[in-house]
Design a protein around this motif. Structure first.
Motif, short mmCIF file in Angstrom:
data_model
loop_
_atom_site.label_atom_id
_atom_site.label_comp_id
_atom_site.label_asym_id
_atom_site.label_seq_id
_atom_site.Cartn_x
_atom_site.Cartn_y
_atom_site.Cartn_z
N SER A 191 46.39 29.34 33.61
CA SER A 191 47.70 28.69 33.66
C SER A 191 48.66 29.52 32.84
O SER A 191 48.32 30.01 31.77
N ASP A 207 40.92 28.37 39.32
CA ASP A 207 42.24 27.97 39.82
C ASP A 207 43.34 28.70 39.05
O ASP A 207 43.19 29.02 37.87
N GLU A 209 47.52 28.48 38.14
CA GLU A 209 48.76 27.71 38.14
C GLU A 209 49.82 28.48 37.36
O GLU A 209 49.65 28.74 36.17
N LYS A 211 53.97 28.79 36.37
CA LYS A 211 55.34 28.29 36.33
C LYS A 211 56.21 29.45 35.86
O LYS A 211 56.19 29.81 34.69
N GLU A 228 48.71 27.65 42.77
CA GLU A 228 49.97 26.92 42.84
C GLU A 228 50.99 27.64 41.96
O GLU A 228 50.66 28.09 40.86
N SER A 229 52.24 27.72 42.44
CA SER A 229 53.27 28.39 41.65
C SER A 229 54.64 27.81 41.92
O SER A 229 54.94 27.37 43.03
#
Length: 313
Positions: A191, A207, A209, A211, A228-229
């Protein structure tokens, strides 16, 4: 007979006691013209702090099995090494070193450990940190930065420059980084909350992630991990994503201007929440694809998966 019994009891008590704590150290030397400090510690906890001084200091307690501390100048560098006998590398129950090392913040730092945790902060001219099963905590580092562990976790904050963070089975959690960032895991999760404008991220089953802020380039690959981004794609920017069975999701926080080419190869799904364009299935076989433009289409978004899901929104 009683005195013999008492002697035997005393001997048994002594042998049952834990080994004595490691040697205490408190040493320092002037930096002079030295620009590079290397540190080696087999196990334990090491804290390395950059400051505005002109000396290098080492304080704390050595490993129970340590023969001593090497702390010397050698050519263009200072060497700090906890000396452990070869036959003691796997000593069960031995307490590792607990050391605090302080030095001028413009020094380039290299660290190697095995089961040693490392906390490093406030260096401006590059850091290279490697450990095997230890955790890495890093903050306020600049320029060339490499943080690598096998089974440990990485926690980083306020890194800037050219960044390379990697872990095999441990997790990576990065906050407030800038510059160019490369992240790599195998089964660990990643992350990052980053303002880096060039980012690459690779994973096998972990996973991912992200941001992100304003991005010029984002390249992501995963096998079975989920991606996911959130990001804002700059003019002429590039996003390139690939997976085998993992899902790929990008949420654009700006009015994205790009050409989109999205493809699945074995029954995956494509979801477009940016325009009304719909994916088309191949006439023969399970593949599907979707191509469309937004705005002036100056940027490029490419995504491919074998059986995963692709979503843009």
């Amino acid at each position: 007979m009683g005195s013999l019994r008492n002697y035997l009891l005393l001997l048994l008590l002594i042998t049952a006691l834990p080994s004595a704590a490691g040697e205490r150290v408190d040493e320092s030397m002037s930096l002079g013209s030295i620009t590079h400090v290397t540190i080696e510690n087999l196990r334990g906890e090491v804290t390395v702090i950059g400051n505005n001084g002109d000396t290098v200091s080492v304080s704390g307690e050595l490993d129970d099995k340590a023969e001593g501390l090497t702390f010397e100048k050698s050519g263009s560098r200072i060497i700090i090494k906890v000396e452990i006998p070869n036959n003691s590398h796997n000593s069960w129950g031995a307490d590792g070193s607990e050391l605090t090392i302080e030095m001028p913040k413009h020094v380039r730092v290299s660290f190697k450990g095995v089961s040693s945790n490392i906390n490093i902060s406030h260096f401006t001219h590059g850091s290279e940190i490697q450990t095997v099963s230890g955790d890495i905590s890093a903050k306020d580092l600049m320029q060339q930065i490499e943080l690598a562990t096998v089974s440990g976790n990485i926690e980083s904050k306020n890194l800037s420059g050219k960044l390379r963070l990697s872990s095999v089975s441990g997790d990576i959690h990065d906050r407030n980084s800038t510059g160019r960032a490369h992240f790599k895991t195998v089964s660990g999760n990643l992350s990052s909350s980053s303002s880096a404008n060039e980012i690459s991220a690779n994973s096998v089953s972990g996973d991912i992630e992200l941001k992100l802020g304003k991005v010029d380039e984002l390249i992501v690959s995963t096998v079975s991990g989920e991606f996911e981004s959130q990001l804002s794609l700059n003019e002429n920017g590039l996003v390139k994503m690939s997976s085998v069975s993992g899902d790929l999701t990008v949420d654009f926080t700006n009015d994205v201007q790009a050409s989109f080419n999205l493809k699945t190869n074995a029954g995956g799904n494509i979801v477009n929440r940016l325009t009304s364009a719909k994916a088309t299935r191949a006439k023969y076989g399970p593949s599907s694809k979707l191509s469309f433009d937004t705005g002036n289409a100056s940027g490029s978004v490419r995504a491919s998966t074998v059986s995963g899901r692709i979503e843009v929104k």
